[in-house]
Design a protein around this motif. Sequence first.
Motif, short mmCIF file in Angstrom:
data_model
loop_
_atom_site.label_atom_id
_atom_site.label_comp_id
_atom_site.label_asym_id
_atom_site.label_seq_id
_atom_site.Cartn_x
_atom_site.Cartn_y
_atom_site.Cartn_z
N ALA A 76 42.39 -110.34 10.42
CA ALA A 76 43.15 -111.24 9.63
C ALA A 76 43.23 -110.57 8.31
O ALA A 76 44.13 -111.08 7.46
N ALA A 77 42.67 -109.46 8.05
CA ALA A 77 42.90 -108.50 6.64
C ALA A 77 44.07 -108.01 6.66
O ALA A 77 44.68 -107.69 7.72
N ARG A 78 44.53 -107.72 5.40
CA ARG A 78 45.73 -106.99 5.08
C ARG A 78 45.45 -105.55 5.13
O ARG A 78 46.14 -104.59 5.48
N LYS A 94 43.51 -99.30 8.46
CA LYS A 94 44.65 -100.10 8.31
C LYS A 94 45.03 -100.38 6.96
O LYS A 94 44.37 -101.03 6.17
N ASN A 95 46.08 -99.66 6.39
CA ASN A 95 46.84 -100.00 4.88
C ASN A 95 45.79 -99.61 3.85
O ASN A 95 45.40 -100.25 3.00
N ALA A 96 44.91 -98.36 4.27
CA ALA A 96 43.71 -98.40 3.53
C ALA A 96 44.07 -97.77 1.85
O ALA A 96 43.13 -97.80 1.16
N ASP A 97 45.14 -97.54 1.98
CA ASP A 97 45.50 -96.94 0.58
C ASP A 97 46.64 -97.69 -0.18
O ASP A 97 47.32 -97.36 -1.19
N VAL A 98 46.71 -98.91 0.27
CA VAL A 98 47.68 -99.99 -0.28
C VAL A 98 46.86 -100.61 -1.48
O VAL A 98 45.82 -101.32 -1.18
N PRO A 99 47.28 -100.58 -2.79
CA PRO A 99 46.68 -101.40 -3.94
C PRO A 99 46.62 -102.86 -3.66
O PRO A 99 47.83 -103.47 -3.58
N LEU A 100 45.66 -103.61 -3.69
CA LEU A 100 45.30 -104.96 -3.61
C LEU A 100 44.34 -105.55 -4.55
O LEU A 100 43.59 -104.69 -5.00
N GLY A 272 43.10 -114.00 -1.33
CA GLY A 272 42.20 -114.16 0.11
C GLY A 272 40.82 -113.51 -0.38
O GLY A 272 40.51 -113.32 -1.19
N GLY A 273 40.50 -113.39 0.94
CA GLY A 273 38.82 -113.01 0.94
C GLY A 273 38.73 -111.22 1.11
O GLY A 273 39.57 -110.54 1.59
N GLY A 292 42.25 -109.00 1.21
CA GLY A 292 43.33 -109.85 1.51
C GLY A 292 43.12 -110.41 3.11
O GLY A 292 44.11 -110.57 3.71
N SER A 293 41.92 -110.82 3.30
CA SER A 293 41.59 -111.48 4.59
C SER A 293 41.52 -113.05 4.63
O SER A 293 41.00 -113.37 3.64
#
Length: 322
Positions: A76-78, A94-100, A272-273, A292-293
């Motif tokens: 469920a995580a972004r 998964k999307n490991a270098d996307v700033p969140l 999110g979590g 983002g989970s």
Amino acid sequence: MVKRIKRKFFKINYVILPESFWRQIPFFPLTFITLLIIASTLFVSQPPLFPRNDVPFFTLSPLPQKMNSTQPSFLAARSVFVFDPRSSVVLFEKNADVPLPPVSTTKMVTAMVVLENVPMLQVVEVPPFTIEPQLMKLVPGEHITAQNLLYGILVWSANDAAEVVASAFPGGREVFIKKMNQVTQGLSMKNTHFTNPTGLPEQGHLSTTHDLAKFAAFAMKNPEFATIVKTQEITVQSIDGEIVHKLTNLNELLRTVPGVIGIKTGWSEDSGGALVTFVERGGNPLITVVLGSADRFGDTQKLIEWAYNTYTWDISLTHYSP
């Protein structure tokens, strides 16, 4: 009549050399080279001021080897990152270098700035302030140690504790936040920038699962940090003992998943979590990070079980690690 001639001498590390010897140096290169050899031998042969015979130059770490081609089930995580901190081998991303928004996983960095700059027994006075929950319910005027505030920050994820240590830092809150960013820059966390010590949503307050995993590996090398994050429950109090704070670790996996020994939770309604986890089974550690989970604990448990069921650590394939 015989004149007594006094000779002048120069002393270097217990070796007496006549003045005439020194006068020859500009004219006789070989003599000068000889002198350098003598001096270097004398200095190099001395024992080190602080012997470090107890510290190895490196350790041998087994490399994780994939046994099958399975992938983690639905997450469920972004953004997700899983790696072996000893060998730095990435097991899944998964999307490991996307700033969140890192939410309260920010407090890992807050805590390390305190650990590296503030004595644990230093007493801090709680100033009047207003901050959003999560709170350990500090009372204005309360005197409490920096160590007890760290338990509030890492165990209960207390925003009031994070703001108190930041405001009490030499130079104040802004200097503290600047120090946080200096620490991350020193670890090459290229996609991370902090604007507050709590992780509360704010423009420009961002990180990535890759960067947070990198920081977690660094932080867990600090014995005090590692002890605090694995604490399930603790009661801390003010210096006079009149104000008591009961703290329970928000990381549910500490009580339900074998091998989990920290590290930090995070959550906000908009973002999110989040969960940064250090787990070790069979002597093989892993760090997992989710951002983002909608199900941070479920995602992390899936990743842990998948990793240990998919990988084996082969001692015959070793990696040199510091």
